[in-house]
Design a protein around this motif. Structure first.
Motif, PDB file in Angstrom:
ATOM      1  N   ASP A 197       0.824  -1.212   0.000  1.00 37.74           N
ATOM      2  CA  ASP A 197       0.000   0.000   0.000  1.00 37.74           C
ATOM      3  C   ASP A 197       0.858   1.262   0.000  1.00 37.74           C
ATOM      4  O   ASP A 197       0.376   2.346  -0.341  1.00 37.74           O
ATOM      5  CB  ASP A 197      -0.914   0.019   1.225  1.00 37.74           C
ATOM      6  N   ARG A 233      -8.819  -0.379   0.061  1.00 32.79           N
ATOM      7  CA  ARG A 233      -8.630  -1.799  -0.278  1.00 32.79           C
ATOM      8  C   ARG A 233      -9.439  -2.708   0.646  1.00 32.79           C
ATOM      9  O   ARG A 233     -10.101  -3.645   0.200  1.00 32.79           O
ATOM     10  CB  ARG A 233      -7.143  -2.149  -0.191  1.00 32.79           C
ATOM     11  N   LEU A 273      -7.261  -9.867  -4.434  1.00 34.23           N
ATOM     12  CA  LEU A 273      -6.776  -8.966  -3.386  1.00 34.23           C
ATOM     13  C   LEU A 273      -6.894  -9.620  -2.014  1.00 34.23           C
ATOM     14  O   LEU A 273      -5.976  -9.543  -1.195  1.00 34.23           O
ATOM     15  CB  LEU A 273      -7.574  -7.662  -3.410  1.00 34.23           C
ATOM     16  N   PHE A 326      -3.329  -3.647  -4.296  1.00 33.56           N
ATOM     17  CA  PHE A 326      -4.322  -2.662  -4.716  1.00 33.56           C
ATOM     18  C   PHE A 326      -3.759  -1.798  -5.837  1.00 33.56           C
ATOM     19  O   PHE A 326      -4.476  -1.422  -6.767  1.00 33.56           O
ATOM     20  CB  PHE A 326      -4.735  -1.805  -3.516  1.00 33.56           C
TER      21      PHE A 326
END
Length: 270
Positions: A62, A102, A134, A141
């Motif tokens: 992320d 996400r 995911l 993401f």
């Protein structure tokens, strides 16, 4: 910072804790404000059987690359403005906002994104296969957004609160965000982490906690209490810009705001 606390790094939060993001999705129901919550399955390592908002730990993926152009996969409020509101670097702000969006997609099926034409996505069901990928960590993401040529819309969520605490020996530094569901999208309970999920009024959840029917961790309880002050979604979102993002640490038993939580002993009916 307490003298015995571990300094935060560029990837960690308070006391070296894992950064986490939780997203509070609200809507106007027939009888007032409602919030989406899920009951965690009893096999979960953290907070089994508790009623929670969608959320989880920040994935290392992320975080953006050091050479990133935030405009490539990001729209709306800038990473700098979000970082100022949250009291973190823009590097961490990016990761936390990505994690919140996400987790909402993984656990509830909604996407806070815009398409190539700049329109807010009105239906996320076409991306169900990506959602599964995911959830199983097969893709990030960032990978998903790049592949589908989508941009996260930071205007669709707002920083709301920040809590740090220990669960099962591990520190977490959790940022709460508040959001509304994009028109046309719907939430669902098709996640392995939840036994059930639905929309409820904050007051009903608190009444259930008092009756011993709902398990709530203190940070979740505190957000529900705060939400009870608002009648409609517009009131919640208008107040978000005034949110106090100062860190709440551990179990503040002497803080009068949380007196009921520490002095109420619900009957165990679960």
């Amino acid at each position: 910072m307490p003298s015995n606390a571990t300094p935060a790094t560029e990837h960690t939060g308070f006391n070296g804790g894992r950064l986490a993001a939780t997203i509070i999705v609200v809507r106007d129901g027939d009888e007032g404000l409602e919030v989406w919550v899920q009951e965690r399955v009893p096999t979960m390592r953290n907070y089994p059987g508790h009623v929670v908002f969608p959320g989880g730990g920040v994935d290392p993926r992320d975080f953006p690359p050091r050479t990133w152009d935030s405009g490539e996969l990001w729209s709306g409020a800038s990473t700098i403005s979000m970082a100022r509101l949250m009291g973190v670097t823009r590097y961490k702000a990016h990761a936390l906002v990505f994690a919140a969006a996400r987790e909402l997609f993984e656990e509830a099926g909604a996407l806070l994104v815009r398409d190539l034409g700049g329109d807010v996505l009105a239906d996320a069901r076409a991306y169900h296969t990506d959602r599964l990928a995911l959830e199983s960590h097969r893709i990030s993401f960032t990978d998903f957004l790049e592949k589908e040529r989508l941009k996260l819309d930071a205007d669709l969520l707002a920083p709301w609160a920040r809590w740090a605490g220990v669960d099962r020996g591990q520190w977490f530094d959790t940022f709460f965000f508040v959001a509304t569901l994009p028109p046309g999208q719907a939430l669902d309970a098709t996640t392995f982490e939840a036994a059930d999920a639905n929309w409820f009024s904050p007051q009903l959840l608190l009444d259930g906690w008092r009756a011993g029917l709902v398990r709530l961790a203190l940070p979740t309880w505190a957000q529900l209490v705060r939400l009870c002050d608002y009648a409609r979604v517009r009131d919640v979102m208008n107040s978000a810009s005034l949110s106090d993002l100062r860190l709440v640490i551990g179990e503040p038993v002497d803080d009068p705001r949380y007196h009921e939580y520490f002095t109420t002993i619900p009957i165990e009916r679960i």
